[in-house]
Design a protein around this motif. Structure first.
Motif, short mmCIF file in Angstrom:
data_model
loop_
_atom_site.label_atom_id
_atom_site.label_comp_id
_atom_site.label_asym_id
_atom_site.label_seq_id
_atom_site.Cartn_x
_atom_site.Cartn_y
_atom_site.Cartn_z
N LEU A 39 -5.76 5.66 -1.97
CA LEU A 39 -6.30 4.48 -1.30
C LEU A 39 -5.52 4.29 0.00
N ALA A 40 -6.23 4.17 1.10
CA ALA A 40 -5.59 3.98 2.41
C ALA A 40 -6.21 2.77 3.09
N ARG A 41 -5.51 2.22 4.04
CA ARG A 41 -6.03 1.07 4.78
C ARG A 41 -5.86 1.31 6.27
N HIS A 42 -6.71 0.67 7.03
CA HIS A 42 -6.59 0.73 8.47
C HIS A 42 -5.54 -0.29 8.92
N TYR A 43 -4.69 0.12 9.84
CA TYR A 43 -3.71 -0.79 10.41
C TYR A 43 -3.47 -0.39 11.85
N ASN A 58 -11.63 11.29 -17.70
CA ASN A 58 -13.02 11.06 -17.28
C ASN A 58 -13.19 11.09 -15.77
N GLY A 59 -12.15 11.48 -15.06
CA GLY A 59 -12.23 11.53 -13.61
C GLY A 59 -12.19 10.16 -12.95
N ARG A 60 -11.62 9.17 -13.63
CA ARG A 60 -11.60 7.80 -13.11
C ARG A 60 -10.19 7.46 -12.61
N ASN A 61 -10.16 6.78 -11.48
CA ASN A 61 -8.89 6.32 -10.89
C ASN A 61 -8.93 4.81 -10.77
N TYR A 62 -7.82 4.14 -11.12
CA TYR A 62 -7.73 2.69 -11.01
C TYR A 62 -6.61 2.32 -10.05
N PHE A 63 -6.94 1.45 -9.12
CA PHE A 63 -5.94 0.90 -8.21
C PHE A 63 -5.78 -0.59 -8.54
N TYR A 64 -4.59 -0.99 -9.01
CA TYR A 64 -4.33 -2.39 -9.32
C TYR A 64 -3.30 -2.95 -8.34
N PHE A 65 -3.55 -4.21 -7.90
CA PHE A 65 -2.65 -4.83 -6.95
C PHE A 65 -2.45 -6.30 -7.29
N ASP A 66 -1.23 -6.76 -7.09
CA ASP A 66 -0.99 -8.20 -7.20
C ASP A 66 -1.58 -8.92 -5.99
N SER A 67 -1.56 -8.23 -4.86
CA SER A 67 -2.13 -8.82 -3.64
C SER A 67 -2.62 -7.69 -2.75
N LEU A 68 -3.71 -7.95 -2.07
CA LEU A 68 -4.30 -6.96 -1.17
C LEU A 68 -4.90 -7.71 0.00
N ASN A 69 -4.44 -7.40 1.20
CA ASN A 69 -4.94 -8.11 2.38
C ASN A 69 -6.37 -7.70 2.71
N SER A 70 -7.12 -8.62 3.27
CA SER A 70 -8.46 -8.29 3.75
C SER A 70 -8.34 -7.22 4.83
N TYR A 87 -12.74 -4.87 2.20
CA TYR A 87 -12.19 -5.72 1.13
C TYR A 87 -11.89 -7.09 1.72
N ASP A 88 -12.34 -8.12 1.02
CA ASP A 88 -12.08 -9.50 1.42
C ASP A 88 -11.37 -10.20 0.27
N ASN A 89 -10.12 -10.59 0.48
CA ASN A 89 -9.33 -11.15 -0.62
C ASN A 89 -9.70 -12.57 -1.00
N THR A 90 -10.69 -13.15 -0.33
CA THR A 90 -11.12 -14.51 -0.69
C THR A 90 -12.22 -14.49 -1.76
N ASN A 232 -5.91 -5.23 10.29
CA ASN A 232 -6.18 -4.18 9.30
C ASN A 232 -7.55 -3.55 9.49
N THR A 233 -8.09 -3.62 10.68
CA THR A 233 -9.39 -3.03 10.99
C THR A 233 -9.28 -2.24 12.30
N PRO A 234 -10.25 -1.38 12.59
CA PRO A 234 -10.20 -0.63 13.86
C PRO A 234 -10.50 -1.48 15.08
N VAL A 235 -11.11 -2.65 14.90
CA VAL A 235 -11.64 -3.39 16.04
C VAL A 235 -10.54 -4.06 16.89
N TYR A 236 -9.46 -4.48 16.26
CA TYR A 236 -8.45 -5.28 16.97
C TYR A 236 -7.83 -4.50 18.13
#
Length: 469
Positions: A39-43, A58-70, A87-90, A232-236
């Motif tokens: 899992l990667a994010r834009h910054y 079964n070829g399944r991956n789980y990503f768990y987070f206590d917090s994840l920014n939009s 991803y929108d954390n709201t 955290n997006t390409p637009v900024y």
């Protein structure tokens, strides 16, 4: 009382479960050779790895987070294929993504903004593919006028469809993370030029200048610079760079004015204030070899780190920036060159201020410098080409052996130069002129002010040719 405690425990478990679901992303692939996913994010300008997990049986991956920014995120596979999602954390709800064939991904379930962004991207890709096909056909030489007109009409329809989709998404998600992310992609609508009835003879160039000024003035209107999640997006950074590199005139004062506007808008939020100021510092630090951008770089240091509070910057960074500012500021274009007083070929003291000429070439060289062997003869030709009242060369030998410096000058016939030779003084002179390599060339005017620096010999020739016609 027991019933109350039991109810409270169930309520708390429900909250914990909701939080876990909201912060979980599951990814499944049918390709058994892929034993992990990332899992990667834009910054800013980069895509950063957030987490790498191994697949289960079964070829399944789980990503768990206590917090994840939009932000904009990516599932990365070992074959370099990727899936982009928002991803929108709201919003609550898990995200489920599956991978079937190479490059084929599908969003199975997700919160509404993520689903809508996924659908929007699919539609935009379809439009882009159709438009690329039309553009390819339009470039063909055998396309007749009637067919070309039809193709242009189809392309206009696709452009309008794309604009319509974007406006609908921005309106539907107004004042949300997704709306703020997509809004900068909207085209700026430049109004028709209006003029008074008694001034009808308006030139096309004036109208063009007015439209250009309007476009520049409103270019950043749709980007919320104080929204920390947009980092955290390409637009900024894309919008910031386009504004500074393409929209703003590439002159120090124009760039300083534009930067001031950006920082002021970002300073409403502590996170964006820190991010943008540091980003601009790094951006122009990479460009500071160019005197134009060096002036901008030094202005950023002065205004946003030395004169203003920068709580995110520790004392070490402030000290480094302060030293660099004090080193480079005296060498900016328009500043009087630092004084040089050094022995010449005959052991007499020669000072920079004593040299009288319309232009002075300040040439730092060394007898063991390979590039100086090519540049030196060209500088010699220039010194002989122009009258001494128009041009003099002050050459400073940075070699460690004074006798070798003198031999080098005689062997190469550089006796038409003012030659400075003294190994005890070259360290302080090199420091005052921030010499990092040889040859280094400065051009001064008759007042000993720096009018150009870090020149190659061709640039020096062009400047002198234009100035001494």
């Amino acid at each position: 009382m027991k019933e109350f405690k039991k109810g409270l425990i169930i309520f708390l478990l429900q909250i914990i479960t909701c939080i876990t679901i909201a912060q979980s992303i599951s990814f499944t692939t049918s390709n058994q050779s892929f034993n992990h996913a990332s899992l990667a994010r834009h910054y800013a300008d980069d895509v950063l790895l957030v987490k790498k997990v191994s697949s289960d049986e079964n070829g399944r991956n789980y990503f768990y987070f206590d917090s994840l920014n939009s932000g904009i995120y990516y599932i990365l596979l070992p074959d370099s294929s990727s899936f982009e999602f928002l991803y929108d954390n709201t919003f609550n709800g898990k995200i489920e993504i599956t991978h079937h064939a190479p490059g084929t991904f599908q969003l199975l379930s997700a919160p509404q903004p993520t689903r809508d962004y996924y659908t929007y991207n699919q539609l935009i890709r379809q439009i882009t593919t159709e438009r690329d096909s039309l553009n390819f056909t339009l470039r063909q030489h055998d396309t007749n006028e009637k067919a070309k007109k039809k193709l242009l009409k189809q392309r206009q329809y696709l452009d309008e469809k794309e604009d319509s989709l974007l406006r609908a998404m921005v309106l539907n998600f107004e004042n949300t993370f997704l709306g703020n992310y997509l809004k900068p992609f909207e085209k700026i609508q430049v109004p028709d030029f209006k003029h008074q009835e008694n001034n009808r003879d308006i030139s096309d160039s004036l109208i063009w200048a007015w439209r250009l000024n309007y476009y520049k003035k409103h270019f950043m209107d749709n980007l919320e610079l104080a929204d920390p999640y947009l980092i955290n997006t390409p637009v900024y950074t894309n919008m910031v760079n386009r504004y500074l590199d393409k929209i703003t005139l590439q002159q120090p004062e124009d760039l300083k004015q534009s930067i001031s506007l950006l920082v002021k808008r970002a300073s409403v939020n502590r996170i964006t204030h820190e991010f943008l100021t540091n980003y601009l510092l790094k951006k122009y630090a990479l460009l500071k070899a160019n005197p134009l951008y060096e002036a901008v770089y030094l202005d950023i240091i002065k205004l946003y780190y030395l004169e203003a509070e920068a709580p995110w910057a520790d004392n070490n960074l402030i000290n480094v920036l302060s030293r660099e500012y004090n080193q480079l500021a005296p060498l900016m274009l328009g500043m009087k060159a630092p004084q040089i007083s050094i022995e010449d070929m005959n052991y007499n003291i020669i000072a920079l201020d004593s040299i009288n000429s319309r232009f002075i070439v300040l040439y730092f060289h060394n007898y063991d410098c390979h590039y100086c062997e090519k540049v030196g003869p060209e500088i010699k030709k220039l010194s002989l080409k122009y009258d001494k009242n128009n041009l003099r060369v002050f050459a400073i030998c940075l070699g460690e052996d004074d006798d070798d410096c003198r031999d080098y000058v005689l062997e190469n016939g550089y006796t038409s130069f003012y030659n400075g030779i003294n190994r005890e003084k070259i360290a302080s002179i090199a420091t005052s002129y921030n010499i990092r390599y040889t040859p280094t060339i400065f051009l001064l005017n008759n007042q000993k002010k720096i009018i150009a620096k870090n020149l190659n010999v061709n640039q020096l020739k062009e400047l002198l040719r234009d100035s001494l016609k």
